[in-house]
Design a protein around this motif. Structure first.
Motif: not given
Length: 454
Positions: A43, A107, A109-111, A118, A150, A390, A392, A446-447
């Protein structure tokens, strides 16, 4: 679930053709990973909101083509050699590319994103009956309308391990930012051989061989439970606190465990309790990169991870404590040596069955821990001031008992900071998120199943 529009699917080919007839054989470590595939997502944060829609994707498309000239293994296709083993025909068939756009900013999206969200950022297709036409690598470029983007990369584990996947993305970033590779190109040479004078007996039963034997003789089962993924960020002060908690009780002033040993010990101990173990630890398998151990360059492109399972005494009352788990992991890592890995490679080569119907692959029946501390994701900068915010990494299909991936966090969180991605059945994940030992360290969620709970 956030909205994603897939705008285009195309094939990217290299700008420089490969020498006709070039083929790359796959090693015995490659062939063990055939049923698995990897998914990696990088990301990048919001920058210029006035950037024209699709402008970044067009640039990335052009630099991807130039990057692929150094990765013939990614643009080739699987085929069988004369003995029935998989190899890569470097025919410049290209990689499949998915282009997409998402609502909001990266940002935002990541929240709110969960595991299923993902995975929509990294396209993957299973191979069926036509391997010669099937792309072994997939790239997805997703631009966020509110800023940021991303990069998703997926590939069959048969050709590459996580180090290779991140190597590819860094090379692509270098080509975009500098118009050239800033690191040595990938190396496609074979695994090392022992000198005859140094040859050991490959039939001696070291732990790596024993684990491999049991894993390839275990049937592959699709987990019946629904799995979720919890991603936690441990800043450097939190990691230091975990290391202090993981110090051996009989040597409080001695050298402490490494960040990986401490964090892996933490989650091994806690997940064991979540899974109902009262007096011991659940069986686990540890995946470690052995490039350095074998004297290979970091640019070696192929599978170079080995897997070993735990040996622990269930009658030891301290066995299921954090110090006990961290100590056991440290001992497993310390015992891994070059001779043991070479014994495993030689045993696999001696017992290699070339018939396709007798494929020998690893089927993980234990809780899997992957050590990805060495992948250095922050070096993949597509723009001068933008390191990934970030990263993953998914090892698919999910192992029956679950898996834990430990990788570096952003440099701003400190050199010892780590991200831990835990994938478990959802009911176990809920219990883990409530576990006192994990939550006492106050990692950043984070998730998770309910990210806003903490």
């Amino acid at each position: 679930m956030a909205e994603i529009r897939y705008t285009c699917k195309r094939t990217a080919v290299s700008t420089k053709p490969v020498q006709p007839g070039k083929r790359l054989p796959l090693s015995v470590l490659d062939r063990l990973m055939e049923p698995k595939h990897l998914r990696v997502v990088y990301y990048y944060g919001s920058d210029d909101p006035a950037r024209e829609a699709g402008e970044r994707t067009r640039t990335l498309r052009e630099t991807l083509a130039r990057t692929l000239t150094s990765f013939p293994k990614a643009t080739g296709r699987l085929q069988r050699d004369g003995e029935g083993r998989w190899e890569i025909d470097c025919n410049d068939a290209g990689v499949r590319v998915m282009e997409a756009r998402a609502r909001g900013s990266v940002e935002d999206w990541l929240r709110n994103a969960g595991r299923e969200d993902e995975l929509r950022l990294v396209h993957w297709e299973e191979m069926f009956d036509t391997p010669y036409f099937w792309s072994t690598f997939y790239v997805q470029m997703t631009e966020f309308e509110g800023g940021g983007f991303a990069i998703g990369l997926s590939c069959i584990h048969l050709l590459a391990d996580p180090t290779c996947a991140t190597m590819f993305i860094k090379a692509w970033a270098d080509m975009t930012l500098n118009a050239r590779l800033t690191a040595p190109p990938p190396s496609f040479r074979a695994l090392p051989k022992r000198r005859p004078s140094h040859r050991n007996d490959p039939d001696r039963h070291n732990s790596l061989i024993n684990h491999c034997k049991s894993s390839i003789n275990t049937s592959s089962l699709t987990p019946s439970a629904k799995f979720g993924t919890l991603s936690l960020a441990f800043t450097e002060p939190i990691v230091r606190s975990c290391i202090a908690m993981a110090r051996p009780v009989d040597a409080p002033d001695g050298p402490g465990p490494s960040p990986f040993e401490a964090l892996a010990g933490l989650f091994w101990a806690c997940i064991s309790k979540v899974k109902g173990e009262r007096e011991g630890l659940v069986s686990m398998c540890l995946g470690l990169d052995v490039r350095k151990l074998l004297g290979l360059e970091r640019e070696f492109f192929g599978n170079c991870m080995v897997y070993n399972n735990s040996l622990h005494a269930r009658d030891n009352e301290e066995d299921n404590s954090l110090p006990g788990a961290a100590k056991a992991i440290g001992e497993m890592m310390a015992k891994l040596d070059k001779d043991g890995v070479m014994d495993l490679i030689e045993w696999l080569e001696i017992n290699d069955d070339t018939r396709p119907k007798n494929t020998r692959s690893l089927n993980f029946s234990e809780l899997l821990f992957l050590n990805l501390e060495g992948i250095e994701p922050d070096t993949a900068r597509f723009e001068d001031t933008h390191a990934p915010i970030r990263v993953s990494c998914y090892f698919e299909p999910t192992c029956k008992e679950g898996q834990v991936v430990i990788l570096p966090s952003t440099p701003e969180d400190g050199s010892m900071s780590r991200v831990v991605m835990v994938t478990l059945p959802e009911d176990e994940l809920v219990k883990l998120m409530e576990h006192d030992l994990v939550m006492s360290l106050r990692p950043i969620i984070l998730m998770g199943l309910n990210k806003n709970r903490a």
